[in-house]
Design a protein around this motif. Structure first.
Motif, short mmCIF file in Angstrom:
data_model
loop_
_atom_site.label_atom_id
_atom_site.label_comp_id
_atom_site.label_asym_id
_atom_site.label_seq_id
_atom_site.Cartn_x
_atom_site.Cartn_y
_atom_site.Cartn_z
N HIS A 11 0.84 -1.19 0.00
CA HIS A 11 0.00 0.00 0.00
C HIS A 11 0.89 1.25 0.00
CE1 HIS A 11 -2.84 3.03 1.61
NE2 HIS A 11 -3.78 2.27 1.05
N PRO A 12 0.48 2.32 -0.70
CA PRO A 12 1.33 3.52 -0.76
C PRO A 12 1.54 4.22 0.58
CG PRO A 12 -0.83 3.93 -1.77
CD PRO A 12 -0.73 2.45 -1.53
N LEU A 16 1.89 -2.11 6.73
CA LEU A 16 1.21 -3.33 7.12
C LEU A 16 -0.26 -3.02 7.36
CD1 LEU A 16 1.30 -6.34 7.96
CD2 LEU A 16 1.81 -5.59 10.29
N ILE A 17 -1.11 -3.79 6.71
CA ILE A 17 -2.56 -3.70 6.90
C ILE A 17 -3.04 -5.08 7.34
CG2 ILE A 17 -4.80 -3.32 5.79
CD1 ILE A 17 -3.35 -1.50 3.77
N VAL A 18 -3.77 -5.13 8.44
CA VAL A 18 -4.29 -6.40 8.94
C VAL A 18 -5.79 -6.25 9.18
CG1 VAL A 18 -4.19 -8.16 10.75
CG2 VAL A 18 -2.10 -6.93 10.08
N ALA A 137 7.69 -12.00 1.85
CA ALA A 137 7.92 -10.95 0.86
C ALA A 137 6.69 -10.05 0.79
CB ALA A 137 8.17 -11.58 -0.51
N PRO A 138 6.83 -8.84 0.23
CA PRO A 138 5.64 -7.99 0.05
C PRO A 138 4.55 -8.73 -0.70
CG PRO A 138 7.63 -6.73 -0.37
CD PRO A 138 8.07 -8.17 -0.20
N ILE A 166 -7.68 -2.06 -1.05
CA ILE A 166 -6.38 -1.42 -1.14
C ILE A 166 -6.23 -0.64 -2.45
CG2 ILE A 166 -3.91 -1.88 -1.43
CD1 ILE A 166 -4.18 -4.08 0.63
N SER A 167 -6.73 -1.22 -3.53
CA SER A 167 -6.59 -0.57 -4.84
C SER A 167 -7.35 0.74 -4.92
CB SER A 167 -7.08 -1.51 -5.94
OG SER A 167 -8.48 -1.70 -5.86
#
Length: 253
Positions: A11-12, A16-18, A137-138, A166-167
């Protein structure tokens, strides 16, 4: 936790998004997210039966979360509570890799699990069933009650929903993620996994958000992490309705 969806360094804004759901028996005593009295640097909910947790963060920016590995035939008598693994990682002073290597050496002490541990710059996954430590990895990932990225319908649905959110890079990301976690759509019988429970229970456990008479989704948690701060929101579902707890941790203090 029974479903953890997460996006790592894709994400820009957020490294980290959970987005995660904790599924548990309704009668198991639980405290909502708070700073622990005995470890004030830990922010997490707490299982009041064993005093561990399923997901949390620290004021220093460390994250950990866990799911159980579903195996109805597994013998759990005499084994430790899996919730102590998350608490130990959050309370540890060693490097993340060292913490996870230590967990690896004690794999036989616990029933089957998946453990995530990381921060804004590194993220690890370990399952004592697979017995292999992964430095991730990402990417976009999902884990339920099997191994990481197992092709279960709820995992596929959750990862697709997370990717879409996210997009869009929308400011309402927290509420969108909570809405994703509250999806009660069941999967059709022909794509249900076979995990050793009855078909009736496979149906009950198939949605992202689980509901039954005695067992279901007790809470949803969203975490957004940058180098500077952590935003942490927990939504607890109870007989009295919804209880939201929201925290921001400044990592530059």
């Amino acid at each position: 936790m029974c479903l953890i969806l997460f996006a790592y360094q894709v994400h820009p804004t957020y490294k980290l998004i959970v987005a995660a759901n904790r599924d548990e028996f309704y009668g198991r005593p639980t405290a909502p997210a708070h700073y622990w009295e005995d470890h004030p640097h830990i922010l997490a909910g707490r299982d009041l039966e064993k005093m561990g947790t399923w997901m949390g963060v620290t004021k220093e920016g460390r994250f950990a979360a866990l799911t159980n590995y579903r195996n109805p035939d597994e013998k759990t008598e005499g084994k430790h509570s899996r919730g102590e693994l998350v608490a130990d990682v959050l309370n540890g002073n060693e490097s993340l890799e060292h913490c996870m290597r230590k967990v690896e050496t004690n794999r036989q002490l616990y029933p089957g699990y998946n453990l995530l541990a990381g921060d804004a710059n590194e993220l690890y996954h370990y399952s004592n069933i697979e017995n292999k430590l992964h430095k991730l990895a990402p990417g976009i990932y999902g884990v339920s009650n099997h191994l990481l990225n197992t092709d279960w319908p709820k995992v596929k649905r959750g990862k697709a929903g997370l990717s879409k959110i996210i997009s869009q890079n929308d400011e309402s990301i927290v509420e969108q993620l909570l809405n994703l976690l509250q999806n009660t759509d069941p999967s059709s019988d022909e794509i249900l996994p076979s995990t050793g429970v009855s078909l009736e229970w496979e149906r009950v456990l198939s949605p992202v958000f689980i509901q039954s008479e005695s067992y279901g989704t007790r809470s949803s948690t969203v975490l957004l992490m940058t180098d500077e701060e952590i935003h942490y929101k927990e939504r607890v579902y109870g007989e009295g309705g919804i209880d939201d707890r929201e925290y921001t941790i400044n990592l530059k203090n």
